[in-house]
Enzyme design. Structure first.
Site, PDB file in Angstrom:
ATOM      1  N   ASP A  11       0.887  -1.169   0.000  1.00  0.00           N
ATOM      2  CA  ASP A  11       0.000   0.000   0.000  1.00  0.00           C
ATOM      3  C   ASP A  11       0.919   1.212   0.000  1.00  0.00           C
ATOM      4  O   ASP A  11       1.601   1.477   0.984  1.00  0.00           O
ATOM      5  CB  ASP A  11      -0.877  -0.047   1.260  1.00  0.00           C
ATOM      6  N   HIS A  18      -8.485   5.253   2.106  1.00  0.00           N
ATOM      7  CA  HIS A  18      -7.865   3.929   1.930  1.00  0.00           C
ATOM      8  C   HIS A  18      -8.730   3.039   1.043  1.00  0.00           C
ATOM      9  O   HIS A  18      -8.675   1.825   1.138  1.00  0.00           O
ATOM     10  CB  HIS A  18      -7.694   3.252   3.291  1.00  0.00           C
ATOM     11  N   TYR A 228       0.556   0.008  14.972  1.00  0.00           N
ATOM     12  CA  TYR A 228      -0.405  -0.164  13.895  1.00  0.00           C
ATOM     13  C   TYR A 228      -0.046   0.748  12.719  1.00  0.00           C
ATOM     14  O   TYR A 228       0.067   1.947  12.870  1.00  0.00           O
ATOM     15  CB  TYR A 228      -1.827   0.140  14.377  1.00  0.00           C
ATOM     16  N   LYS A 231      -3.284  -2.630   7.748  1.00  0.00           N
ATOM     17  CA  LYS A 231      -3.324  -4.087   7.794  1.00  0.00           C
ATOM     18  C   LYS A 231      -2.408  -4.696   6.747  1.00  0.00           C
ATOM     19  O   LYS A 231      -1.995  -4.031   5.796  1.00  0.00           O
ATOM     20  CB  LYS A 231      -4.765  -4.561   7.594  1.00  0.00           C
ATOM     21  N   ASP A 232      -2.136  -5.994   6.888  1.00  0.00           N
ATOM     22  CA  ASP A 232      -1.184  -6.677   6.002  1.00  0.00           C
ATOM     23  C   ASP A 232      -1.706  -6.791   4.576  1.00  0.00           C
ATOM     24  O   ASP A 232      -0.940  -6.756   3.625  1.00  0.00           O
ATOM     25  CB  ASP A 232      -0.911  -8.085   6.525  1.00  0.00           C
ATOM     26  N   ARG A 265      -9.776   0.658  10.694  1.00  0.00           N
ATOM     27  CA  ARG A 265      -8.587   0.851  11.531  1.00  0.00           C
ATOM     28  C   ARG A 265      -7.907  -0.460  11.901  1.00  0.00           C
ATOM     29  O   ARG A 265      -7.201  -0.549  12.908  1.00  0.00           O
ATOM     30  CB  ARG A 265      -8.942   1.669  12.782  1.00  0.00           C
TER      31      ARG A 265
HETATM   32  C1  F6R Z   1      -7.766  -0.271   7.627  1.00  0.00           C
HETATM   33  C2  F6R Z   1      -7.546   1.024   6.995  1.00  0.00           C
HETATM   34  C3  F6R Z   1      -8.449   2.159   7.335  1.00  0.00           C
HETATM   35  C4  F6R Z   1      -7.710   3.207   8.160  1.00  0.00           C
HETATM   36  C5  F6R Z   1      -8.627   4.387   8.540  1.00  0.00           C
HETATM   37  C6  F6R Z   1      -7.868   5.499   9.257  1.00  0.00           C
HETATM   38  O1  F6R Z   1      -6.787  -1.201   7.239  1.00  0.00           O
HETATM   39  O2  F6R Z   1      -6.667   1.189   6.207  1.00  0.00           O
HETATM   40  O3  F6R Z   1      -9.598   1.727   7.991  1.00  0.00           O
HETATM   41  O4  F6R Z   1      -7.187   2.630   9.318  1.00  0.00           O
HETATM   42  O5  F6R Z   1      -9.207   4.942   7.370  1.00  0.00           O
HETATM   43  O6  F6R Z   1      -6.840   5.884   8.430  1.00  0.00           O
HETATM   44  P1  F6R Z   1      -5.776   7.026   8.787  1.00  0.00           P
HETATM   45  O7  F6R Z   1      -5.233   6.680  10.144  1.00  0.00           O
HETATM   46  O8  F6R Z   1      -4.772   6.905   7.683  1.00  0.00           O
HETATM   47  O9  F6R Z   1      -6.512   8.328   8.788  1.00  0.00           O
HETATM   48 MG    MG Z   2      -4.080   2.157   3.055  1.00  0.00          MG
HETATM   49 MG    MG Z   3      -4.884  -2.011   1.872  1.00  0.00          MG
END
Ligand code: F6R
Ligand code: MG
Ligand code: MG
Length: 367
Positions: A11, A18, A228, A231-232, A265
């Site tokens: 990623d 995301h 964190y 995710k993988d 998350r």
């Molecule tokens: C889960 C994922 C999303 C982000 C969430 C917060 O794998 O990628 O759910 O964790 O959108 O993202 P940030 O911390 O980048 O604002």
């Molecule tokens: Mg991402």
């Molecule tokens: Mg991803």
């Protein structure tokens, strides 16, 4: 001919949030790989995405873990990260946990699944890629494909599969591995792989011929980073037909969605929804988690394909069920079992909250 199939993914930035990958990023990765092709290092390649993950699918003869292959894959991720920054995509460079490449992308953030094979007369492979979930999500599907006769009738009635398969399982916390022979050790196997956050099926082998049947990415980002960082979003290569399960037996586990960890998350359990590449765009509550499956025939290393296997209408009901499961899980809000158990929350902000409130906890007097 001996051939290596490598799937290396990262990623390196999401569009929007995301939820997806930007087409220009895929274009840049294609341009980079076109250049690598000129060097003669690769036989063929195919670039795709699963949600916000950039997937490089490559064939070559450099063997598994080749520094050359890993180095240019890393360079492509770095290059695409620069473009992601220009476009101000979200989380640009998210999975590149270091500035310095050191021989192999494993342990640096990207996910890797590679297998060296002797290409068969007809070499059918399916590459599964998932978004918004963790390594270990393939445990149940791989068990069903290679050890469950209710899924794979070939285990019962096809002489080429009747010997069973061996599962190479990694303990990602203790960095140990163990091999289980199925069918006779399925109970022992399930004790471990039923806990997929720690025990991950790394590879599966045909017991008579020793041929590799499947390989998955076992890298756990949170353990590499100690915090964190997303995710993988694992990948998995599975060989089909002949000594291996039929294509339909390999796809069958995804017709019955089950809960995996990931989603919003990276901290929730949610259904793994089988989708087309086009529909690998997690939206609701950043999900639910998605899986795509691309099928190829290999012809002297040439990637003939892909066919978008999980796009088929026979997975419509699974998608419907996954949406209903998503609804049911969302009802729990911040409560378990939607939210991951405490132990799995240790890489989130949970420890900070605990630390902040520690001094306010007092002993409960004994009765
Ligand atoms: C889960 C994922 C999303 C982000 C969430 C917060 O794998 O990628 O759910 O964790 O959108 O993202 P940030 O911390 O980048 O604002
Ligand atoms: Mg991402
Ligand atoms: Mg991803």
């Amino acid at each position: 001919m001996k051939l290596t199939l490598s799937v290396i993914k990262a990623d390196i930035g999401g569009f929007v949030g995301h939820s997806d990958s930007h087409p220009e990023i895929l274009g840049r990765a294609n341009e980079c790989l076109d250049k690598v092709m000129e060097s003669g290092l690769l036989i063929d390649y195919y670039v795709t995405k699963c949600g916000d993950d950039l997937q490089l699918i490559m064939t070559h003869q450099q063997g598994e873990g080749s520094e050359y292959i890993h180095k240019f894959a890393w360079d492509i991720f770095v290059d695409c990260t620069a473009l992601a920054k220009e476009l101000k995509l979200h989380g640009a460079g998210q999975d590149l946990l270091t500035d310095a490449f050191s021989g192999n992308v494993k342990g640096l953030g990207p996910g890797v699944a590679e297998m060296e094979i002797e290409e068969r007369e007809a070499e059918t492979v399916i590459i599964f890629m998932a978004d918004k979930t963790s390594s270990g999500a393939w445990n149940m599907p791989l068990y069903k494909m290679f050890a469950d006769p209710f899924n794979t009738i070939g285990l019962v009635i096809a002489p080429s599969l009747h010997c069973g398969f061996a599962f190479d399982v990694h303990d990602v916390k203790e960095h140990k591995r163990i091999t289980f022979n199925t069918p006779e050790e399925i109970y022992d196997l399930l004790v471990f792989i039923g806990a997929p956050s720690r025990y991950i099926v790394n590879a599966v082998y045909h017991r008579d011929t020793g041929e590799i049947a499947a390989v998955s990415s076992t890298q756990r980002l949170s353990m590499i980073a100690g915090r964190y960082v997303g995710k993988d979003d694992p990948v998995c290569i599975v060989r089909a037909q002949g000594n291996f399960p039929a294509v339909g037996e390999i796809l069958e586990p995804f017709a019955s969605p089950v809960l995996v960890e990931g989603w919003m998350r990276g901290s929730h359990n949610g259904p793994l929804m089988p989708v087309s590449v086009e529909d690998s765009t997690p939206a609701r509550f950043d999900g639910p988690p998605r899986v795509i499956g691309l099928g190829f025939q290999l012809a002297n290393g040439r990637l003939v394909g892909p066919r978008d296997m999980l796009a088929d209408i026979s997975f419509n009901l699974a998608r419907q069920q996954a949406n209903e499961m998503a609804d049911m899980m969302r009802r729990h809000g911040p409560f378990e079992p939607h939210r991951l158990p405490l132990e799995e929350m240790e890489y989130t902000t949970m420890p900070d909250v605990m630390e902040k409130l520690r001094h306010r906890f007092t002993d409960i007097p004994a009765d």
